[in-house]
Enzyme design. Structure first.
Site, PDB file in Angstrom:
ATOM      1  N   HIS A  36       0.915  -1.113   0.105  1.00  0.00           N
ATOM      2  CA  HIS A  36       0.128  -0.088  -0.001  1.00  0.00           C
ATOM      3  C   HIS A  36       0.932   1.120  -0.060  1.00  0.00           C
ATOM      4  O   HIS A  36       0.775   2.152  -0.834  1.00  0.00           O
ATOM      5  CB  HIS A  36      -1.055  -0.023   1.253  1.00  0.00           C
ATOM      6  N   GLN A  65       3.969   1.366  -1.338  1.00  0.00           N
ATOM      7  CA  GLN A  65       4.418   1.521  -2.440  1.00  0.00           C
ATOM      8  C   GLN A  65       3.530   2.205  -3.395  1.00  0.00           C
ATOM      9  O   GLN A  65       3.847   2.923  -4.334  1.00  0.00           O
ATOM     10  CB  GLN A  65       5.231   0.253  -2.824  1.00  0.00           C
TER      11      GLN A  65
END
Length: 170
Positions: free
Chosen positions: A51, A53
Site C-alpha cells: 500500500h 509503495q
C-alpha cells in the site's frame, strides 16, 4: 476543503481506499495517510508495504493504531488533507486493548469537529450480513455501526462503495 469531513464506507476489497485516495489526489494539498493497521504477521507486513509503495512518495504516512483523535489534532492543518484508513481497524485495536470504546468515540468526534483541515475517513461496513454467532463479533458490529452513524451525521459527504462504484449518500 477546509475542515470538511468525508466518510467512505464499503465492504472488504470494495475499492473504498482507492476511491478515497482519488479524492485526495484531486486536491493540491499535501497528503497525509493516517494508518491504523498493525502488522502482526508477515502477510500484513506485505500488505502495508504494498500500500505504501502504491501510494508513492507524494504521501506522508503516519502510523497510529490507538490514539487517532490525538494524531488528527496534531497533524491537521488548513493546508493539508488527511486520509484515515481505516476506522474498523482502529476499533479492533481499541477492543483488543480493552479501551473504553464510547469515550474513544467521543474523543474522535470532538477532534473531528475542531480540525482546521479536511479529513477523509475510510471504514468497513460490517452490518449488512448475518448476525454474528459470538458476543465479541456482535459487539464489534454494533460499535462499528454506532461509530459510522455518528461520523456520518457530522460529515459533509458520505459515500458507499460497491465493486469499485461509489454511491453518494450525503
Amino acid at each position: 476543503m477546509t475542515g470538511k469531513i468525508s466518510l467512505i464506507l464499503g465492504g472488504a476489497r470494495s475499492g473504498k481506499s482507492r476511491f478515497a485516495e482519488k479524492l485526495v489526489v484531486q486536491t493540491d494539498a499535501p497528503r497525509l495517510y493516517l494508518a491504523t493497521a498493525q502488522a502482526f504477521d508477515s502477510e500484513m507486513e506485505r500488505r502495508i508495504a504494498s500500500h505504501k509503495q502504491d501510494r508513492g512518495s507524494s504521501w506522508t504516512t503516519i502510523e497510529e493504531p490507538i490514539h487517532l483523535a490525538e494524531a488528527l489534532s496534531l497533524h491537521s492543518a488548513q493546508s493539508n488533507i488527511i486520509l484515515v484508513d481505516c476506522l474498523t481497524l482502529w476499533l479492533s485495536n481499541l477492543m483488543g486493548h480493552d479501551l473504553p470504546i464510547e469515550q474513544e468515540f467521543d474523543k474522535l468526534l470532538t477532534a473531528l469537529s475542531k480540525l482546521p483541515g479536511p479529513v477523509i475517513l475510510v471504514s468497513n461496513e460490517v452490518g449488512q450480513g448475518i448476525v454474528p454467532e459470538n458476543a465479541l463479533a456482535r459487539a464489534f458490529r454494533d460499535h462499528a455501526g454506532k461509530l459510522h452513524q455518528r461520523i456520518a451525521e457530522i460529515s459533509e459527504e458520505v459515500y458507499f462503495i460497491t465493486a469499485g462504484l461509489p454511491q453518494k449518500l450525503k
